[in-house]
Design a protein around this motif. Sequence first.
Motif, PDB file in Angstrom:
ATOM      1  N   ASN A 175       0.811  -1.225   0.000  1.00 22.35           N
ATOM      2  CA  ASN A 175       0.000   0.000   0.000  1.00 22.35           C
ATOM      3  C   ASN A 175       0.840   1.270   0.000  1.00 22.35           C
ATOM      4  N   TYR A 176       2.147   1.140  -0.261  1.00 28.03           N
ATOM      5  CA  TYR A 176       2.993   2.326  -0.198  1.00 28.03           C
ATOM      6  C   TYR A 176       2.666   3.308  -1.326  1.00 28.03           C
ATOM      7  N   ARG A 177       2.457   2.810  -2.543  1.00 32.75           N
ATOM      8  CA  ARG A 177       2.174   3.723  -3.652  1.00 32.75           C
ATOM      9  C   ARG A 177       0.856   4.482  -3.435  1.00 32.75           C
ATOM     10  N   PHE A 178      -0.126   3.842  -2.831  1.00 31.59           N
ATOM     11  CA  PHE A 178      -1.402   4.521  -2.565  1.00 31.59           C
ATOM     12  C   PHE A 178      -1.234   5.551  -1.450  1.00 31.59           C
ATOM     13  N   PHE A 179      -0.371   5.248  -0.485  1.00 31.28           N
ATOM     14  CA  PHE A 179      -0.092   6.234   0.551  1.00 31.28           C
ATOM     15  C   PHE A 179       0.575   7.471  -0.046  1.00 31.28           C
ATOM     16  N   PHE A 180       1.526   7.258  -0.954  1.00 32.58           N
ATOM     17  CA  PHE A 180       2.184   8.416  -1.576  1.00 32.58           C
ATOM     18  C   PHE A 180       1.185   9.238  -2.387  1.00 32.58           C
ATOM     19  N   MET A 181       0.297   8.570  -3.114  1.00 34.43           N
ATOM     20  CA  MET A 181      -0.705   9.309  -3.889  1.00 34.43           C
ATOM     21  C   MET A 181      -1.674  10.050  -2.978  1.00 34.43           C
ATOM     22  N   PHE A 182      -1.929   9.499  -1.795  1.00 39.64           N
ATOM     23  CA  PHE A 182      -2.806  10.165  -0.832  1.00 39.64           C
ATOM     24  C   PHE A 182      -2.198  11.480  -0.362  1.00 39.64           C
ATOM     25  N   ILE A 183      -0.937  11.458   0.056  1.00 38.28           N
ATOM     26  CA  ILE A 183      -0.323  12.706   0.534  1.00 38.28           C
ATOM     27  C   ILE A 183      -0.055  13.660  -0.632  1.00 38.28           C
ATOM     28  N   ASN A 266      23.539   0.769  -0.159  1.00 42.21           N
ATOM     29  CA  ASN A 266      22.173   0.272  -0.170  1.00 42.21           C
ATOM     30  C   ASN A 266      22.051  -0.812  -1.235  1.00 42.21           C
ATOM     31  N   PRO A 267      21.810  -2.057  -0.845  1.00 44.77           N
ATOM     32  CA  PRO A 267      21.745  -3.130  -1.843  1.00 44.77           C
ATOM     33  C   PRO A 267      20.498  -3.079  -2.711  1.00 44.77           C
ATOM     34  N   TYR A 268      19.521  -2.237  -2.354  1.00 49.62           N
ATOM     35  CA  TYR A 268      18.264  -2.183  -3.105  1.00 49.62           C
ATOM     36  C   TYR A 268      18.192  -0.995  -4.067  1.00 49.62           C
ATOM     37  N   ASP A 269      19.167  -0.110  -4.036  1.00 43.25           N
ATOM     38  CA  ASP A 269      19.163   1.075  -4.891  1.00 43.25           C
ATOM     39  C   ASP A 269      19.503   0.679  -6.328  1.00 43.25           C
ATOM     40  N   LYS A 270      18.570   0.941  -7.249  1.00 39.76           N
ATOM     41  CA  LYS A 270      18.753   0.590  -8.655  1.00 39.76           C
ATOM     42  C   LYS A 270      18.888   1.812  -9.553  1.00 39.76           C
ATOM     43  N   GLY A 271      19.005   2.991  -8.968  1.00 44.38           N
ATOM     44  CA  GLY A 271      18.998   4.213  -9.757  1.00 44.38           C
ATOM     45  C   GLY A 271      17.663   4.918  -9.616  1.00 44.38           C
ATOM     46  N   VAL A 272      17.649   6.232  -9.822  1.00 44.09           N
ATOM     47  CA  VAL A 272      16.448   7.024  -9.576  1.00 44.09           C
ATOM     48  C   VAL A 272      15.290   6.552 -10.435  1.00 44.09           C
ATOM     49  N   LEU A 273      15.508   6.406 -11.732  1.00 42.51           N
ATOM     50  CA  LEU A 273      14.415   6.041 -12.631  1.00 42.51           C
ATOM     51  C   LEU A 273      13.877   4.644 -12.312  1.00 42.51           C
ATOM     52  N   SER A 274      14.777   3.711 -12.120  1.00 42.52           N
ATOM     53  CA  SER A 274      14.333   2.342 -11.815  1.00 42.52           C
ATOM     54  C   SER A 274      13.656   2.268 -10.451  1.00 42.52           C
ATOM     55  N   ASN A 275      14.085   3.077  -9.519  1.00 45.91           N
ATOM     56  CA  ASN A 275      13.438   3.084  -8.203  1.00 45.91           C
ATOM     57  C   ASN A 275      12.004   3.583  -8.290  1.00 45.91           C
ATOM     58  N   PHE A 276      11.759   4.641  -9.077  1.00 47.54           N
ATOM     59  CA  PHE A 276      10.385   5.129  -9.255  1.00 47.54           C
ATOM     60  C   PHE A 276       9.536   4.104  -9.998  1.00 47.54           C
ATOM     61  N   LYS A 277      10.135   3.417 -10.982  1.00 47.50           N
ATOM     62  CA  LYS A 277       9.380   2.375 -11.698  1.00 47.50           C
ATOM     63  C   LYS A 277       8.998   1.236 -10.757  1.00 47.50           C
ATOM     64  N   GLU A 278       9.885   0.918  -9.841  1.00 51.35           N
ATOM     65  CA  GLU A 278       9.599  -0.170  -8.903  1.00 51.35           C
ATOM     66  C   GLU A 278       8.406   0.152  -8.027  1.00 51.35           C
ATOM     67  N   VAL A 279       8.251   1.407  -7.634  1.00 52.10           N
ATOM     68  CA  VAL A 279       7.161   1.790  -6.740  1.00 52.10           C
ATOM     69  C   VAL A 279       5.847   1.957  -7.497  1.00 52.10           C
ATOM     70  N   PHE A 280       5.868   2.622  -8.661  1.00 46.89           N
ATOM     71  CA  PHE A 280       4.620   3.021  -9.325  1.00 46.89           C
ATOM     72  C   PHE A 280       4.247   2.165 -10.530  1.00 46.89           C
ATOM     73  N   LEU A 281       5.193   1.488 -11.146  1.00 44.08           N
ATOM     74  CA  LEU A 281       4.882   0.751 -12.373  1.00 44.08           C
ATOM     75  C   LEU A 281       5.013  -0.754 -12.226  1.00 44.08           C
ATOM     76  N   SER A 282       5.599  -1.229 -11.163  1.00 42.30           N
ATOM     77  CA  SER A 282       5.710  -2.677 -10.980  1.00 42.30           C
ATOM     78  C   SER A 282       4.398  -3.238 -10.448  1.00 42.30           C
ATOM     79  N   SER A 283       4.199  -4.522 -10.653  1.00 42.64           N
ATOM     80  CA  SER A 283       2.977  -5.167 -10.168  1.00 42.64           C
ATOM     81  C   SER A 283       3.063  -5.364  -8.658  1.00 42.64           C
ATOM     82  N   ILE A 284       1.934  -5.151  -7.997  1.00 44.65           N
ATOM     83  CA  ILE A 284       1.871  -5.333  -6.541  1.00 44.65           C
ATOM     84  C   ILE A 284       1.755  -6.821  -6.244  1.00 44.65           C
ATOM     85  N   PRO A 285       2.615  -7.358  -5.409  1.00 40.44           N
ATOM     86  CA  PRO A 285       2.542  -8.797  -5.104  1.00 40.44           C
ATOM     87  C   PRO A 285       1.228  -9.127  -4.398  1.00 40.44           C
TER      88      PRO A 285
END
Length: 424
Positions: A175-183, A266-285
């Motif tokens: 629910n993180y992407r929906f929280f960001f859209m809420f604020i 940070n082992p999870y940092d993939k770059g700015v663009l890829s990080n935004f894609k991971e949050v907003f464009l990837s499928s929610i498990p």
Amino acid sequence: MMIRTYKAWKGSNIFLFGGRFIFGPDARSIFFSIFLIVAPVVVFCVFVARKLMDDFPNNWGISIMVVAVVITFLDIVFLLITSGRDPGIIPRNSQPPEPESYEGSIEMLPGQTPPLRLPRTKELIINGIQVKIKYCDTCMLYRPPRCSHCSICNNCVQKFDHHCPWVGQCIGQRNYRFFFMFIFCATLICIYVHGFCWVYVKRIMDSEDISIWKALIKTPASIALIIYTFVCVWFVGGLTVFHSYLISTNQSTYENFRYRYERGTNPYDKGVLSNFKEVFLSSIPPSKNNFRAKVPKEAVIAPRSLGGSFAASNRGKPMGDIEMGGKPAWDNEGNFNNGYENAELPDVSPDLSRILPPESTEERNVLNNNNIKRSSWGRRSSSWEMSPEIVSLAARIGESKRVVDGNNSNLADDAQHSQSDSKL
């Protein structure tokens, strides 16, 4: 007996509509959040937007009110989605994982098994970087990477960010992407209302040719909205900027506050663009929990019985429950007190060596030998049986006690007779 999963849920969550929606224990705060959003928008539409409708040609003035209503509606929808869905709860284990054998030197007696232990942490390699995962005593599992236990909801949440009291729910992977859209929508509403309030003040100044202070006096609703939105934009706007930074660096609020990656990579940092894609464009498990599934109801565990009777008289509470503050003790009158009021004496024979002093060295040796064997009685049979040595010892002690009592009574009778003779 089969019941729904949400009815047997061990967390602190609140379920609605038969387990279709899951909320946090502080879900009532949602109504307050909705009021803080809807109330200023209603005031804006009635006292500001309605009076600006005639200032734009081709009926474009009505769009001012429509845009405010649409953004408000989207903001409430994102709020409800954030609050009413599974944030990424990790199901609990019914039993802890298999412990590992004890590593180290310890002196053990013959027949003893070595102590077992669960490591508090384990190490994983993620993108070539070593990451530690911790064991959760409540959920009885090793938390997956970026998972943390929420003390408010009492659940382990995947990619835990924080528990938001304004939405009454944990913010996690689902629910993180929906929280960001809420604020983000809340920030847009504040800027939108704040800006058009100044437009309305400017319109009053131009139409009546007065100063800005006199124009503000003529529209007290605009004054209230300007102050309200100015204060709120620092809150929700600051959150939007902060979470934009977290998304760009692929961090969570929990990780950022603990300086998790301040000194390391940070082992999870993939770059700015890829990080935004991971949050907003990837499928929610999908959720790992089916709250409407039927599971067997857990049976109530009965208290252990000794010799056909319960070990304690207060419905399964063990004698001297340390968690409840009860301490077993023998009072001055020789009665057993298990730490609870109105407790009855259990049908368990007390240790004679603790209440009757040994009369001789031979008896003391017999008691010591039987104390060593005492722990094996309960394993050999379901009832507690006394060995012949203890029975004979108790008989001798009781006989000696009767002799002493008899002598004391004879002495008392002689004293009474002598006293009566002296009176005569």
